[in-house]
Design a protein around this motif. Structure first.
Motif, short mmCIF file in Angstrom:
data_model
loop_
_atom_site.label_atom_id
_atom_site.label_comp_id
_atom_site.label_asym_id
_atom_site.label_seq_id
_atom_site.Cartn_x
_atom_site.Cartn_y
_atom_site.Cartn_z
N ARG A 263 1.32 -1.14 -0.02
CA ARG A 263 0.22 0.07 0.08
C ARG A 263 1.48 0.86 -0.19
N LEU B 6 -5.65 3.09 -5.66
CA LEU B 6 -5.86 1.74 -5.79
C LEU B 6 -5.49 1.02 -5.17
N ARG C 34 -7.25 0.75 -1.48
CA ARG C 34 -8.24 0.11 -1.52
C ARG C 34 -8.16 -1.25 -1.24
N HIS C 35 -7.00 -2.10 -1.84
CA HIS C 35 -6.72 -2.85 -2.16
C HIS C 35 -6.15 -4.10 -1.32
N ASP D 99 -8.17 -8.58 -6.59
CA ASP D 99 -9.57 -8.37 -5.15
C ASP D 99 -9.20 -6.59 -4.41
N LEU D 100 -10.48 -6.10 -4.31
CA LEU D 100 -10.81 -5.17 -3.80
C LEU D 100 -11.98 -5.10 -3.18
N MET E 233 -15.68 -2.23 -11.61
CA MET E 233 -14.69 -1.71 -10.73
C MET E 233 -16.18 -0.50 -10.53
#
Length: 112
Positions: free
Chosen positions: A17, A51, A54-55, A77-78, A110
Motif C-alpha cells: 500500500r 488504488l 483499497r487493495h 481483490d478490491l 469496478m
C-alpha cells in the motif's frame, strides 16, 4: 536487475500500500487501461497509490518475461461484490525502468 525483478517491485508496491515512489517508472511513462490513458510517472503514482489503498490482495496466476516485456495475469481483490477481478497487464521495461503499462480488465466490475 532483470525485467521480472523490476516488475516484482511494481507488484510489491500494491501489497505494501505504498506511494509507488520506490517503483522505477520512467518519467515519460505511458499507462493505458480500460478507463483511459495517463502520461508521466508523476501522474500515475498517486492514481496507483489510491488504488493500492483499497487493495485487499493480488494473486498472481501467470507471469512471463521476454524481449523487454513482462506479461502478468492475476486476480486483483478490491473487496468488491463478486470477488477479485481478473486482470492482464503488460509492462514494457527498458534499462530497469517501466516505460509503459497496458492493463486489461472488465471495467464494469469496478462501477458503483
Amino acid at each position: 536487475m532483470t525485467d521480472l525483478e523490476t516488475a516484482a517491485i511494481y507488484y510489491r508496491a500494491f501489497e505494501a500500500r505504498s506511494d509507488f515512489s520506490e517503483v522505477p517508472f520512467a518519467e515519460k511513462l505511458r499507462f493505458r487501461g480500460p478507463n483511459g490513458e495517463v502520461e508521466g510517472a508523476g501522474t500515475l503514482r498517486p492514481m496507483l497509490a489510491g488504488l493500492a489503498a483499497r487493495h485487499a490482495g493480488l494473486a498472481m496466476r501467470h507471469q512471463v518475461a521476454a524481449e523487454g516485456q513482462v506479461i502478468s495475469v492475476y486476480d486483483f481483490d478490491l473487496s468488491l461484490e463478486g470477488g477479485a477481478i481478473p486482470m492482464a497487464e503488460r509492462l514494457e521495461i527498458r534499462d530497469a525502468e517501466i516505460v509503459e503499462v497496458e492493463l486489461l480488465f472488465d471495467a464494469a466490475r469496478m462501477a458503483p
